[in-house]
Design an enzyme around this catalytic site. Structure first.
Site, mmCIF file in Angstrom:
data_model
loop_
_atom_site.group_PDB
_atom_site.id
_atom_site.type_symbol
_atom_site.label_atom_id
_atom_site.label_comp_id
_atom_site.label_asym_id
_atom_site.label_seq_id
_atom_site.Cartn_x
_atom_site.Cartn_y
_atom_site.Cartn_z
ATOM 1 N N TYR A 1 -12.484 -1.855 -3.652
ATOM 2 C CA TYR A 1 -12.966 -2.006 -2.274
ATOM 3 C C TYR A 1 -14.493 -1.874 -2.173
ATOM 4 O O TYR A 1 -15.012 -1.560 -1.103
ATOM 5 C CB TYR A 1 -12.287 -0.985 -1.366
ATOM 6 C CG TYR A 1 -10.889 -1.411 -0.936
ATOM 7 C CD1 TYR A 1 -10.692 -2.533 -0.155
ATOM 8 C CD2 TYR A 1 -9.764 -0.670 -1.304
ATOM 9 C CE1 TYR A 1 -9.428 -2.934 0.253
ATOM 10 C CE2 TYR A 1 -8.487 -1.055 -0.893
ATOM 11 C CZ TYR A 1 -8.335 -2.188 -0.116
ATOM 12 O OH TYR A 1 -7.081 -2.580 0.293
ATOM 13 N N LYS B 1 0.812 -1.227 0.000
ATOM 14 C CA LYS B 1 0.000 0.000 0.000
ATOM 15 C C LYS B 1 0.849 1.283 0.000
ATOM 16 O O LYS B 1 2.063 1.222 0.243
ATOM 17 C CB LYS B 1 -0.933 -0.045 1.211
ATOM 18 C CG LYS B 1 -1.967 -1.168 1.134
ATOM 19 C CD LYS B 1 -2.944 -1.095 2.304
ATOM 20 C CE LYS B 1 -4.022 -2.165 2.175
ATOM 21 N NZ LYS B 1 -5.035 -2.055 3.252
ATOM 22 N N ASN C 1 -2.209 0.152 6.836
ATOM 23 C CA ASN C 1 -1.717 -1.131 7.351
ATOM 24 C C ASN C 1 -0.810 -1.880 6.371
ATOM 25 O O ASN C 1 -0.723 -3.099 6.400
ATOM 26 C CB ASN C 1 -2.891 -1.992 7.829
ATOM 27 C CG ASN C 1 -3.830 -2.378 6.712
ATOM 28 O OD1 ASN C 1 -3.677 -1.907 5.585
ATOM 29 N ND2 ASN C 1 -4.789 -3.235 6.998
ATOM 30 N N GLU D 1 -9.352 -10.567 -7.777
ATOM 31 C CA GLU D 1 -8.438 -9.449 -7.541
ATOM 32 C C GLU D 1 -7.251 -9.488 -8.512
ATOM 33 O O GLU D 1 -6.802 -8.434 -8.976
ATOM 34 C CB GLU D 1 -7.971 -9.471 -6.082
ATOM 35 C CG GLU D 1 -9.132 -9.164 -5.140
ATOM 36 C CD GLU D 1 -8.757 -9.112 -3.664
ATOM 37 O OE1 GLU D 1 -9.573 -8.608 -2.876
ATOM 38 O OE2 GLU D 1 -7.661 -9.573 -3.292
ATOM 39 N N HIS E 1 -2.328 -5.374 1.548
ATOM 40 C CA HIS E 1 -3.627 -6.052 1.370
ATOM 41 C C HIS E 1 -3.324 -7.452 0.860
ATOM 42 O O HIS E 1 -2.392 -7.648 0.081
ATOM 43 C CB HIS E 1 -4.493 -5.323 0.336
ATOM 44 C CG HIS E 1 -5.650 -6.153 -0.132
ATOM 45 N ND1 HIS E 1 -6.818 -6.242 0.587
ATOM 46 C CD2 HIS E 1 -5.786 -6.968 -1.206
ATOM 47 C CE1 HIS E 1 -7.632 -7.082 -0.045
ATOM 48 N NE2 HIS E 1 -7.025 -7.528 -1.140
HETATM 49 P P1 CMP Z 1 -7.402 -4.554 3.646
HETATM 50 O O1 CMP Z 1 -6.911 -5.893 4.048
HETATM 51 O O2 CMP Z 1 -6.852 -3.935 2.417
HETATM 52 O O3 CMP Z 1 -8.997 -4.599 3.535
HETATM 53 C C1 CMP Z 1 -9.805 -3.478 3.756
HETATM 54 C C2 CMP Z 1 -9.053 -2.323 4.319
HETATM 55 O O4 CMP Z 1 -9.861 -1.369 4.991
HETATM 56 C C3 CMP Z 1 -8.103 -2.820 5.411
HETATM 57 O O5 CMP Z 1 -7.065 -3.559 4.866
HETATM 58 C C4 CMP Z 1 -7.741 -1.515 6.067
HETATM 59 O O6 CMP Z 1 -6.806 -0.760 5.309
HETATM 60 C C5 CMP Z 1 -9.087 -0.813 6.044
HETATM 61 N N1 CMP Z 1 -9.835 -1.035 7.281
HETATM 62 C C6 CMP Z 1 -10.364 -2.171 7.741
HETATM 63 N N2 CMP Z 1 -11.001 -1.989 8.914
HETATM 64 C C7 CMP Z 1 -10.869 -0.686 9.186
HETATM 65 C C8 CMP Z 1 -11.310 0.132 10.254
HETATM 66 N N3 CMP Z 1 -12.023 -0.370 11.263
HETATM 67 N N4 CMP Z 1 -10.995 1.426 10.219
HETATM 68 C C9 CMP Z 1 -10.277 1.933 9.176
HETATM 69 N N5 CMP Z 1 -9.836 1.202 8.117
HETATM 70 C C10 CMP Z 1 -10.116 -0.088 8.132
#
Ligand code: CMP
Length: 144
Positions: A51, A11, A114, A128, A117
Site C-alpha cells: 500500500y 481482507k 471493506n 500486484e 481489494h
Molecule cells: P483498497 O481498495 O484495498 O485500497 C486502499 C484501501 O485503503 C481501501 O481499500 C480501504 O481499505 C482503505 N481506505 C481507502 N480510503 C479510506 C479512508 N478514507 N479511510 C480509511 N481507509 C480508507
C-alpha cells in the site's frame, strides 16, 4: 473485450467473518475464474510495501494495522475485462455508497474494513500479481 487478469485480496475482516466462499461465489458468478489462490498472513513490511501508494494518506497506519491483523486470501482472477468486472462486483470503496448485491455492500463494515481489494488498472494488476505470485508458481497452475 479482451481476456485479462486482475488481482484480488479477501481482507482480514472477510476471512474472519467466514465469507471467503461468499466473496468468491460472487466473483465466479460474474464470470471471473480463479487462476491462483492462497491464504497468507501479511507482515507489516509487506502491507506497507503493497500500500506504499497511500503512504502519505492519513489512514495509512490504520490500513497497515488492519491488513496484518489476520490472514488474507490473495487471488489471481481472469476473465473478459477482468479489472473492471472485479471492481464492479466489489462495489464502491465505501460500503455505504456501494450498489446492492456488491461484495462490499454485503460483506464490508466500513470504508477501511471493506472486505476486498481489487486492482484499479491492468498495469497495477500485473504489479500486484507479481507481488504475491512468482511466474513459476503461476505456470505450475496453468490448466490444460
Ligand atoms: P483498497 O481498495 O484495498 O485500497 C486502499 C484501501 O485503503 C481501501 O481499500 C480501504 O481499505 C482503505 N481506505 C481507502 N480510503 C479510506 C479512508 N478514507 N479511510 C480509511 N481507509 C480508507
Amino acid at each position: 473485450m479482451a481476456i485479462e487478469r486482475t488481482f484480488s485480496i479477501i481482507k482480514p475482516d472477510a476471512v474472519a467473518n467466514n465469507v471467503i466462499g461468499g466473496v468468491t461465489a460472487k466473483l465466479e458468478a460474474a464470470g471471473l475464474r480463479v487462476l491462483a489462490s492462497k491464504m497468507v498472513r501479511l507482515t507489516e513490511t509487506q502491507a506497507k510495501a503493497f500500500y506504499a501508494v497511500h503512504k502519505e494518506r492519513p489512514f495509512y497506519g490504520d490500513l497497515v494495522k488492519f491488513m496484518t491483523e489476520g490472514p488474507v486470501v490473495v487471488q489471481v482472477l481472469e476473465g473478459e475485462g477482468a479489472v473492471a468486472k472485479n471492481r464492479q462486483v466489489m462495489g464502491a470503496t465505501n460500503p455505504e455508497k456501494a450498489d446492492a448485491g456488491t461484495i462490499r455492500k454485503e460483506f464490508a463494515t466500513n470504508i477501511e474494513r471493506n472486505a476486498v481489494h481489487g486492482s484499479d488498472a491492468p498495469e497495477t494488476a500485473k504489479e500486484e500479481i507479481a507481488f504475491f505470485f512468482s511466474t513459476a508458481e503461476l505456470a505450475s497452475l496453468a490448466r490444460s
